[in-house]
Design a protein around this motif. Structure first.
Motif, PDB file in Angstrom:
ATOM      1  N   ALA A 130       0.833  -1.201   0.000  1.00  0.00           N
ATOM      2  CA  ALA A 130       0.000   0.000   0.000  1.00  0.00           C
ATOM      3  C   ALA A 130       0.871   1.256   0.000  1.00  0.00           C
ATOM      4  N   PRO A 131       0.463   2.300  -0.718  1.00  0.00           N
ATOM      5  CA  PRO A 131       1.194   3.566  -0.695  1.00  0.00           C
ATOM      6  C   PRO A 131       1.019   4.257   0.649  1.00  0.00           C
ATOM      7  N   PRO A 132       1.889   5.230   0.978  1.00  0.00           N
ATOM      8  CA  PRO A 132       1.807   5.891   2.286  1.00  0.00           C
ATOM      9  C   PRO A 132       0.445   6.489   2.589  1.00  0.00           C
ATOM     10  N   LEU A 133      -0.205   7.107   1.595  1.00  0.00           N
ATOM     11  CA  LEU A 133      -1.498   7.739   1.830  1.00  0.00           C
ATOM     12  C   LEU A 133      -2.541   6.717   2.288  1.00  0.00           C
ATOM     13  N   LYS A 134      -2.531   5.549   1.675  1.00  0.00           N
ATOM     14  CA  LYS A 134      -3.471   4.498   2.059  1.00  0.00           C
ATOM     15  C   LYS A 134      -3.150   3.958   3.445  1.00  0.00           C
ATOM     16  N   ARG A 135      -1.889   3.842   3.748  1.00  0.00           N
ATOM     17  CA  ARG A 135      -1.495   3.373   5.076  1.00  0.00           C
ATOM     18  C   ARG A 135      -1.937   4.364   6.150  1.00  0.00           C
ATOM     19  N   ALA A 136      -1.803   5.667   5.850  1.00  0.00           N
ATOM     20  CA  ALA A 136      -2.245   6.682   6.801  1.00  0.00           C
ATOM     21  C   ALA A 136      -3.739   6.552   7.064  1.00  0.00           C
ATOM     22  N   GLU A 137      -4.516   6.386   6.000  1.00  0.00           N
ATOM     23  CA  GLU A 137      -5.974   6.222   6.157  1.00  0.00           C
ATOM     24  C   GLU A 137      -6.299   5.011   7.018  1.00  0.00           C
ATOM     25  N   LYS A 138      -5.602   3.921   6.792  1.00  0.00           N
ATOM     26  CA  LYS A 138      -5.871   2.690   7.540  1.00  0.00           C
ATOM     27  C   LYS A 138      -5.621   2.904   9.028  1.00  0.00           C
ATOM     28  N   SER A 139      -4.530   3.571   9.368  1.00  0.00           N
ATOM     29  CA  SER A 139      -4.220   3.855  10.769  1.00  0.00           C
ATOM     30  C   SER A 139      -5.297   4.722  11.397  1.00  0.00           C
ATOM     31  N   LEU A 140      -5.735   5.737  10.657  1.00  0.00           N
ATOM     32  CA  LEU A 140      -6.738   6.664  11.183  1.00  0.00           C
ATOM     33  C   LEU A 140      -8.101   5.995  11.338  1.00  0.00           C
ATOM     34  N   GLN A 141      -8.419   5.064  10.474  1.00  0.00           N
ATOM     35  CA  GLN A 141      -9.675   4.320  10.612  1.00  0.00           C
ATOM     36  C   GLN A 141      -9.726   3.565  11.931  1.00  0.00           C
ATOM     37  N   HIS A 142      -8.580   3.003  12.328  1.00  0.00           N
ATOM     38  CA  HIS A 142      -8.516   2.293  13.602  1.00  0.00           C
ATOM     39  C   HIS A 142      -8.770   3.247  14.768  1.00  0.00           C
ATOM     40  N   VAL A 143      -8.167   4.443  14.705  1.00  0.00           N
ATOM     41  CA  VAL A 143      -8.361   5.421  15.784  1.00  0.00           C
ATOM     42  C   VAL A 143      -9.823   5.829  15.867  1.00  0.00           C
ATOM     43  N   LEU A 144     -10.409   6.164  14.722  1.00  0.00           N
ATOM     44  CA  LEU A 144     -11.780   6.668  14.703  1.00  0.00           C
ATOM     45  C   LEU A 144     -12.793   5.583  15.063  1.00  0.00           C
ATOM     46  N   ALA A 145     -12.438   4.322  14.860  1.00  0.00           N
ATOM     47  CA  ALA A 145     -13.316   3.241  15.309  1.00  0.00           C
ATOM     48  C   ALA A 145     -13.370   3.186  16.833  1.00  0.00           C
ATOM     49  N   LEU A 146     -12.255   3.539  17.484  1.00  0.00           N
ATOM     50  CA  LEU A 146     -12.207   3.557  18.944  1.00  0.00           C
ATOM     51  C   LEU A 146     -12.741   4.856  19.525  1.00  0.00           C
ATOM     52  N   ALA A 147     -12.463   5.974  18.843  1.00  0.00           N
ATOM     53  CA  ALA A 147     -12.847   7.296  19.350  1.00  0.00           C
ATOM     54  C   ALA A 147     -13.259   8.182  18.173  1.00  0.00           C
ATOM     55  N   PRO A 148     -14.533   8.142  17.769  1.00  0.00           N
ATOM     56  CA  PRO A 148     -14.989   8.891  16.585  1.00  0.00           C
ATOM     57  C   PRO A 148     -14.774  10.396  16.673  1.00  0.00           C
ATOM     58  N   ASN A 149     -14.687  10.944  17.882  1.00  0.00           N
ATOM     59  CA  ASN A 149     -14.546  12.392  18.043  1.00  0.00           C
ATOM     60  C   ASN A 149     -13.109  12.833  18.280  1.00  0.00           C
ATOM     61  N   GLN A 150     -12.158  11.934  18.119  1.00  0.00           N
ATOM     62  CA  GLN A 150     -10.770  12.294  18.380  1.00  0.00           C
ATOM     63  C   GLN A 150     -10.305  13.374  17.409  1.00  0.00           C
ATOM     64  N   ALA A 151      -9.860  14.506  17.942  1.00  0.00           N
ATOM     65  CA  ALA A 151      -9.594  15.694  17.135  1.00  0.00           C
ATOM     66  C   ALA A 151      -8.506  15.466  16.093  1.00  0.00           C
ATOM     67  N   ALA A 152      -7.350  14.954  16.521  1.00  0.00           N
ATOM     68  CA  ALA A 152      -6.222  14.808  15.606  1.00  0.00           C
ATOM     69  C   ALA A 152      -6.544  13.843  14.472  1.00  0.00           C
ATOM     70  N   ALA A 153      -7.187  12.722  14.805  1.00  0.00           N
ATOM     71  CA  ALA A 153      -7.502  11.729  13.780  1.00  0.00           C
ATOM     72  C   ALA A 153      -8.481  12.287  12.754  1.00  0.00           C
ATOM     73  N   ASN A 154      -9.463  13.062  13.193  1.00  0.00           N
ATOM     74  CA  ASN A 154     -10.409  13.665  12.252  1.00  0.00           C
ATOM     75  C   ASN A 154      -9.717  14.657  11.328  1.00  0.00           C
ATOM     76  N   LEU A 155      -8.839  15.475  11.876  1.00  0.00           N
ATOM     77  CA  LEU A 155      -8.109  16.432  11.034  1.00  0.00           C
ATOM     78  C   LEU A 155      -7.259  15.708   9.997  1.00  0.00           C
ATOM     79  N   LEU A 156      -6.502  14.723  10.440  1.00  0.00           N
ATOM     80  CA  LEU A 156      -5.615  14.002   9.521  1.00  0.00           C
ATOM     81  C   LEU A 156      -6.394  13.215   8.474  1.00  0.00           C
ATOM     82  N   MET A 157      -7.538  12.645   8.864  1.00  0.00           N
ATOM     83  CA  MET A 157      -8.359  11.929   7.894  1.00  0.00           C
ATOM     84  C   MET A 157      -8.903  12.902   6.844  1.00  0.00           C
TER      85      MET A 157
END
Length: 295
Positions: free
Chosen positions: A111-138
């Protein structure tokens, strides 16, 4: 005297208790050690990100980013829920800065870096949908994908959804279609620091330190987001800026024996190291020092 069979049974019970006690003593410190190590690895990853952002494009910068992602990945394996989320936010930042993902990682190797970043952020948002940093980065990741896509309307819509979520969480974010606002972070601006810390001395690592540069400016703006509220980091009251240059080289949050922690930021200006410090005064973050740091 006890019969031999009773003596044997009693000995086994005592031996078992000793073994269990030893195992408990081994496991409990091990857990504490693992948690401490996870936090240290996240801090190391954050430091490596600062160093990489201050470097020009090239192989050394890519290597630094690879080291940062590796530190965050190890922290994820050791930490509990909060540490895992902070590690994934760090991993996503590393991937968003990479030009080409290292091929030696065993997960998502194709996977390219952009896709890997999305995958990591999906995990965060699954645990905490309102997490500020993850929403910004997504929001940023999806907007970049939209720029590369033939049909981008759906991706841009999803991007704006996450940017709105980041704004609701307290981040000073402006939507791409809105009018530019002074000091507000826009999608094309440069993030200099985005990390969680105990900035107010609450004993919990839940304050998000957010520092960025508005394009095409070279001035820094900063804030600490906590419980949906943004507290500006301002050293120049006339302009509302945090600092006069974007070459941030280090960020430390140092606990004090008395009083609240010190947020210390270092940057380079005309070849000289500079420092600015902020401390929570109960209602806001006060600039304590903004002067050249001669070492």
């Amino acid at each position: 005297m006890l019969p031999q069979t009773q003596k044997t049974a009693q000995y086994r019970r005592l031996s078992g208790s000793v073994v269990l006690a030893c195992v408990w003593l081994y496991v409990v410190p091990g857990q504490a050690w693992a948690l401490e190590t996870a936090r240290e690895l996240v801090m190391r990853g954050d430091q490596l990100l600062h160093q990489a952002r201050a470097e020009p494009e090239g192989k050394p910068r890519e290597q630094r980013l690879s080291q940062a992602v590796d530190a965050f990945s190890k922290a994820y394996g050791l930490g509990r829920r909060q540490a895992k989320m902070h590690a994934l936010v760090g991993v996503a930042q590393g991937y968003l800065l990479m030009r080409q993902a290292p091929s030696h990682f065993p997960f998502l190797w194709s996977a390219p870096p952009l896709k890997r970043a999305e995958k990591s952020l999906q995990h965060v948002l699954a645990l905490a949908p309102n997490q500020a940093a993850a929403n910004l980065l997504m929001g940023i990741a999806l907007w970049r994908r939209a720029e590369l896509a033939t049909s981008s309307a759906e991706l841009r819509g999803r991007s704006e959804h996450y940017l709105r979520q980041a704004a609701r969480a307290g981040m000073n974010v402006q939507l791409p279609a809105s009018e530019p606002a002074p000091g507000r972070f826009a999608i094309g601006d440069t993030i200099l620091a985005l990390q969680y810390a105990d900035a107010r001395g609450t004993g919990r690592i839940e304050d998000l330190i957010f520092i960025y540069t508005r394009q095409p400016e070279t001035h820094c703006y900063g804030m600490v987001i906590s419980d949906g509220t943004a507290y500006p980091l301002v050293s120049d009251a006339d302009t509302g800026r945090m600092a006069s240059t974007a070459a941030l080289s280090a960020l430390d949050v140092v606990l004090q024996t008395a009083g609240h922690p010190l947020i210390t930021l270092m940057w380079e200006a005309e070849g000289s190291p500079n420092r600015v410090q902020f401390q929570w005064n109960g209602t806001s973050f006060e600039a304590l020092q903004a002067a050249a740091a001669h070492q």
